[in-house]
Design a protein around this motif. Structure first.
Motif, short mmCIF file in Angstrom:
data_model
loop_
_atom_site.label_atom_id
_atom_site.label_comp_id
_atom_site.label_asym_id
_atom_site.label_seq_id
_atom_site.Cartn_x
_atom_site.Cartn_y
_atom_site.Cartn_z
N LEU A 114 -2.66 3.90 -3.39
CA LEU A 114 -1.23 3.61 -3.33
C LEU A 114 -0.48 4.90 -3.01
CD1 LEU A 114 1.28 1.79 -3.82
CD2 LEU A 114 1.13 2.46 -6.24
N LEU A 115 0.33 4.87 -1.97
CA LEU A 115 1.16 6.02 -1.61
C LEU A 115 2.58 5.79 -2.11
CD1 LEU A 115 0.04 6.67 2.09
CD2 LEU A 115 -0.71 7.87 0.02
N LEU A 116 3.06 6.67 -2.97
CA LEU A 116 4.45 6.65 -3.43
C LEU A 116 5.12 7.89 -2.84
CD1 LEU A 116 4.35 5.62 -7.21
CD2 LEU A 116 4.79 4.21 -5.20
N ILE A 117 5.95 7.67 -1.84
CA ILE A 117 6.58 8.78 -1.12
C ILE A 117 8.07 8.75 -1.39
CG2 ILE A 117 6.95 9.78 1.17
CD1 ILE A 117 4.36 8.42 2.06
N SER A 118 8.64 9.91 -1.68
CA SER A 118 10.07 9.99 -1.96
C SER A 118 10.69 11.07 -1.08
CB SER A 118 10.34 10.29 -3.44
OG SER A 118 9.73 11.52 -3.82
N GLY A 119 12.00 10.96 -0.87
CA GLY A 119 12.68 11.92 -0.03
C GLY A 119 14.17 11.92 -0.27
N PRO A 120 14.89 12.81 0.40
CA PRO A 120 16.34 12.91 0.23
C PRO A 120 17.06 11.80 0.99
CG PRO A 120 15.62 14.42 1.92
CD PRO A 120 14.37 13.77 1.38
N ARG A 121 18.37 11.80 0.91
CA ARG A 121 19.16 10.85 1.69
C ARG A 121 18.97 11.13 3.18
NH1 ARG A 121 25.31 8.92 0.45
NH2 ARG A 121 25.55 7.52 2.22
N LEU A 122 18.86 10.08 3.97
CA LEU A 122 18.63 10.22 5.40
C LEU A 122 19.82 9.70 6.19
CD1 LEU A 122 14.94 8.91 5.60
CD2 LEU A 122 15.72 11.26 5.24
N ASN A 123 20.18 10.40 7.25
CA ASN A 123 21.23 9.89 8.12
C ASN A 123 20.65 8.93 9.15
OD1 ASN A 123 20.10 11.45 10.26
ND2 ASN A 123 21.31 13.24 9.62
N PRO B 101 0.80 -1.23 0.00
CA PRO B 101 0.00 0.00 0.00
C PRO B 101 0.83 1.27 0.00
CG PRO B 101 -0.02 -1.01 2.17
CD PRO B 101 0.65 -1.99 1.25
N CYS B 102 2.12 1.16 0.38
CA CYS B 102 2.96 2.35 0.47
C CYS B 102 4.41 1.98 0.17
CB CYS B 102 2.84 2.97 1.86
SG CYS B 102 3.96 4.36 2.16
N TYR B 103 5.11 2.87 -0.54
CA TYR B 103 6.54 2.72 -0.79
C TYR B 103 7.22 4.05 -0.47
CZ TYR B 103 5.50 -1.57 -3.40
OH TYR B 103 5.08 -2.83 -3.75
N PHE B 104 8.37 3.97 0.17
CA PHE B 104 9.16 5.17 0.47
C PHE B 104 10.52 5.01 -0.21
CE2 PHE B 104 11.86 7.55 3.77
CZ PHE B 104 11.73 8.75 3.07
N VAL B 105 10.76 5.82 -1.24
CA VAL B 105 12.00 5.78 -2.01
C VAL B 105 12.82 7.01 -1.64
CG1 VAL B 105 13.03 5.68 -4.31
CG2 VAL B 105 10.79 4.62 -3.90
N TYR B 106 14.02 6.79 -1.10
CA TYR B 106 14.80 7.94 -0.65
C TYR B 106 16.28 7.73 -0.96
CZ TYR B 106 16.26 5.06 3.34
OH TYR B 106 16.79 4.06 4.13
N GLY B 107 16.99 8.85 -1.11
CA GLY B 107 18.41 8.77 -1.40
C GLY B 107 18.89 9.93 -2.23
N ASP B 108 20.18 9.87 -2.63
CA ASP B 108 20.81 11.00 -3.30
C ASP B 108 21.17 10.72 -4.76
OD1 ASP B 108 22.77 9.15 -2.90
OD2 ASP B 108 24.14 10.46 -1.79
#
Length: 340
Positions: A107-116, A18-25
């Motif tokens: 469907l939730l497609l969530i993206s973000g920056p690189r995380l520490n 139901p949800c994906y979180f794509v994150y990185g640089d």
């Protein structure tokens, strides 16, 4: 559940989460991961798509309105949300509330920056990880890049001789987007296979790229030639010498702190723990300490102080000369070269 980009195809065969979180640089890998998920969603009837971007400000009421509305033309919809670098308490609470509304037709497609590591311990990240797969996308290192390039060439019916492949890794390190474009061009030229070094040097324009943080690890490993190459490229790309002074000062201070703690009889794990050094970086620090005794670290700090003083005097050329001497100094325990 953590999922890497190359694992997405296998995972979605079992059904979309139901949800994906794509994150990185890494912009290319992030975009391709999201495209793969969008394509799978369209194949399963998710025909309506709403997109919200943090760069334009997050209107949470509009996001919730979209998630609760049904179109006359589609009963399944995608909500795409790009998160900012930091989430305040309100945004964190609203995100967790949105995740609670997941159902089979949304469907939730969530993206973000690189995380520490600290960000990966937050309540909102944990809520995302519980709602569905998290997909980290990072710029591959030199060894991973060679494998990625080989696979990318194969996707277009191309192959490269070993020395040609090695040249490609140097030519496009840190810039997968340019590498993908050049490979597509090569596929259109119908060149003899496998591609030779001479052919690539004639047909391909190098487009490597580095960020300041990539300078640190080669120096800690004693890979001075690579470190100097990155340093010179950073200067060419317009990175400020003062920024590099700040990053290098942080690493040298950590090494000094470790050395002082070890001198009191602490074990390395104890010393690293007291200085809050990530476990993934501890082998790098330990390797550097085994090669750089206390007098050498002090000499490196002297070089850094000279670079910092040149920055303060707006003497850019001298600052970069001192930084170059500093990078060379990470090679071994011998006294560094002091510039005239």
């Amino acid at each position: 559940m953590r999922l890497y980009p190359e694992q997405i195809a296998k995972q979605i065969k079992a059904g979309l989460a139901p949800c994906y979180f794509v994150y990185g640089d890494e912009p290319l890998l992030k975009q391709e991961a999201l495209d793969e998920l969008r394509q799978a969603a369209r194949a399963q009837g998710f025909d309506e798509r709403h997109k919200f971007d943090a760069d334009e400000g997050l209107d949470w009421d509009a996001i919730f309105d979209a998630s609760q509305s049904l179109s006359l033309f589609s009963s399944r919809q995608i909500i795409e949300l790009t998160l900012p670098d930091k989430l305040d308490r309100t945004a964190s609470d609203r995100l967790k509330e949105l995740l609670g509304q997941c159902h089979q037709d949304l469907l939730l497609l969530i993206s973000g920056p690189r995380l520490n590591q600290q960000q990966q311990k937050t309540a909102w990240y944990k809520a995302l990880a519980a709602a569905g797969p998290v997909v980290p996308v990072f710029t591959p290192d030199a060894r991973q890049l060679a494998r990625w390039l080989e696979q990318r060439l194969g996707r277009h019916g191309l192959a490269a001789e070993p020395d040609a492949l090695h040249w490609l890794t140097l030519a496009f390190e840190g810039n997968l987007l340019a590498a993908a474009g050049e490979i597509e061009k090569l596929a259109l030229l119908e060149l003899p296979q496998p591609l030779t070094l001479a052919t690539l040097q004639q047909q391909v324009q190098p487009h490597y790229h580095f960020n300041p943080f990539q300078l640190i690890d080669p120096l800690l490993q004693g890979k001075v030639k690579r470190g100097c190459r990155i340093l010179l490229q950073l200067r060419q790309e317009g990175v400020e010498a003062g920024m590099l002074c700040h990053l290098l000062a942080k690493e040298l201070n950590t090494l000094h702190g470790l050395q002082a703690a070890l001198a009191t009889g602490q074990s390395f794990p104890q010393a690293a723990g007291s200085l809050q050094i990530w476990s993934s970086r501890q082998p790098l620090m330990q390797s550097a300490l085994s090669r750089l005794p206390a007098p050498k670290l002090s000499a490196l700090s002297t070089l850094l102080a000279a670079a910092d003083a040149a920055v303060a005097e707006f003497d850019d050329d001298t600052a970069w000369r001192w930084l170059y001497a500093l990078c060379v100094g990470f090679f071994d325990e011998k006294p560094p070269i002091i510039l005239p």
